[in-house]
Motif scaffolding. Structure first.
Motif, short mmCIF file in Angstrom:
data_model
loop_
_atom_site.label_atom_id
_atom_site.label_comp_id
_atom_site.label_asym_id
_atom_site.label_seq_id
_atom_site.Cartn_x
_atom_site.Cartn_y
_atom_site.Cartn_z
N ARG A 26 -94.01 64.18 -18.21
CA ARG A 26 -94.07 65.14 -17.12
C ARG A 26 -94.11 66.58 -17.64
NH1 ARG A 26 -91.85 65.79 -11.60
NH2 ARG A 26 -92.83 67.74 -11.10
N ALA A 27 -93.58 66.83 -18.83
CA ALA A 27 -93.49 68.17 -19.38
C ALA A 27 -94.85 68.80 -19.58
CB ALA A 27 -92.73 68.16 -20.69
N SER A 28 -95.87 67.99 -19.84
CA SER A 28 -97.20 68.56 -20.05
C SER A 28 -97.74 69.20 -18.78
CB SER A 28 -98.15 67.48 -20.55
OG SER A 28 -98.27 66.47 -19.58
N ALA A 29 -97.34 68.69 -17.62
CA ALA A 29 -97.84 69.22 -16.36
C ALA A 29 -96.98 70.37 -15.84
CB ALA A 29 -97.88 68.11 -15.31
N ASP A 30 -95.68 70.31 -16.03
CA ASP A 30 -94.77 71.30 -15.48
C ASP A 30 -93.62 71.50 -16.45
OD1 ASP A 30 -93.28 72.97 -13.89
OD2 ASP A 30 -92.79 71.47 -12.40
N ASN A 31 -93.37 72.71 -16.87
CA ASN A 31 -92.36 72.95 -17.89
C ASN A 31 -90.98 73.25 -17.31
OD1 ASN A 31 -91.98 72.75 -20.61
ND2 ASN A 31 -92.27 74.93 -20.98
N ILE A 32 -90.79 73.08 -16.01
CA ILE A 32 -89.50 73.34 -15.38
C ILE A 32 -88.97 72.05 -14.78
CG2 ILE A 32 -88.29 74.58 -13.56
CD1 ILE A 32 -90.34 76.82 -13.87
N LYS A 34 -86.54 70.79 -12.18
CA LYS A 34 -85.83 71.30 -11.01
C LYS A 34 -84.76 70.30 -10.58
CE LYS A 34 -89.78 73.91 -9.35
NZ LYS A 34 -90.69 74.12 -8.22
N ARG A 70 -88.24 71.01 -21.47
CA ARG A 70 -88.35 71.55 -20.12
C ARG A 70 -87.14 72.43 -19.81
NH1 ARG A 70 -89.77 66.88 -15.98
NH2 ARG A 70 -90.11 68.66 -14.65
N GLU A 73 -83.79 74.28 -14.03
CA GLU A 73 -83.58 75.24 -12.95
C GLU A 73 -82.72 74.57 -11.89
OE1 GLU A 73 -86.15 77.88 -9.72
OE2 GLU A 73 -87.18 76.89 -11.36
N LYS A 98 -89.52 70.92 -4.20
CA LYS A 98 -90.10 69.90 -5.09
C LYS A 98 -89.18 69.59 -6.28
CE LYS A 98 -93.93 69.92 -2.71
NZ LYS A 98 -93.89 69.19 -1.49
N ASP A 100 -86.94 67.58 -8.99
CA ASP A 100 -87.14 66.34 -9.73
C ASP A 100 -85.92 65.44 -9.65
OD1 ASP A 100 -89.73 67.07 -10.99
OD2 ASP A 100 -88.50 68.65 -11.88
#
Length: 130
Positions: A26-32, A34, A70, A73, A98, A100
């Motif tokens: 998942r880190a490749s798409a979104d670095n946060i 949540k 990641r 937040e 959104k 996680d």
């Protein structure tokens, strides 16, 4: 006895590795990462929410705010220990923010959000339920 300890350690290591792989994909798409948390910050059980949030913040200060590359937040919402507020908070965090992962406090609110997180297939942490 030592064999059981070794087996438990191996199983725990495998679980951590699997979780790390999940987050790495998942880190490749979104670095946060949540994490939405609904806790009683006011009302009869406010001490629960305040202590849990303080513990989370101390942990992040001591260990950093990243996991598997990641940045973490935190979204903290006050549910006052009421089931309806918790459902509304978690619904908003899943739909609008959104998140996680969802964190929840006391038993009543944990039971109230179970259908929401199950339907949305969101990982959930019960942080202070008996």
């Amino acid at each position: 006895m030592a064999r059981r300890t070794v087996l438990k350690a191996a199983a725990a290591g495998a679980a951590v590795t699997a979780a790390g792989a999940l987050f790495a994909v998942r880190a490749s798409a979104d670095n946060i990462l949540k994490i939405g948390i609904s806790l009683p910050m006011t009302g009869q059980f406010n001490f629960v929410g305040r202590q849990v949030v303080a513990a989370l913040r101390v942990f992040m200060q001591q260990n950093g705010d990243t996991v598997a590359g990641r940045t973490i937040e935190l979204f903290v919402r006050d549910d006052g220990g009421l089931a309806d507020n918790a459902r509304r908070n978690v619904g908003d965090m899943i739909g609008k923010d959104k998140v996680d992962i969802v964190g929840i406090g006391i038993t009543e609110t944990a039971l109230a959000i179970a259908p929401l997180v199950s339907e949305a297939k969101v990982a959930t942490l019960v942080l202070s339920s008996g």
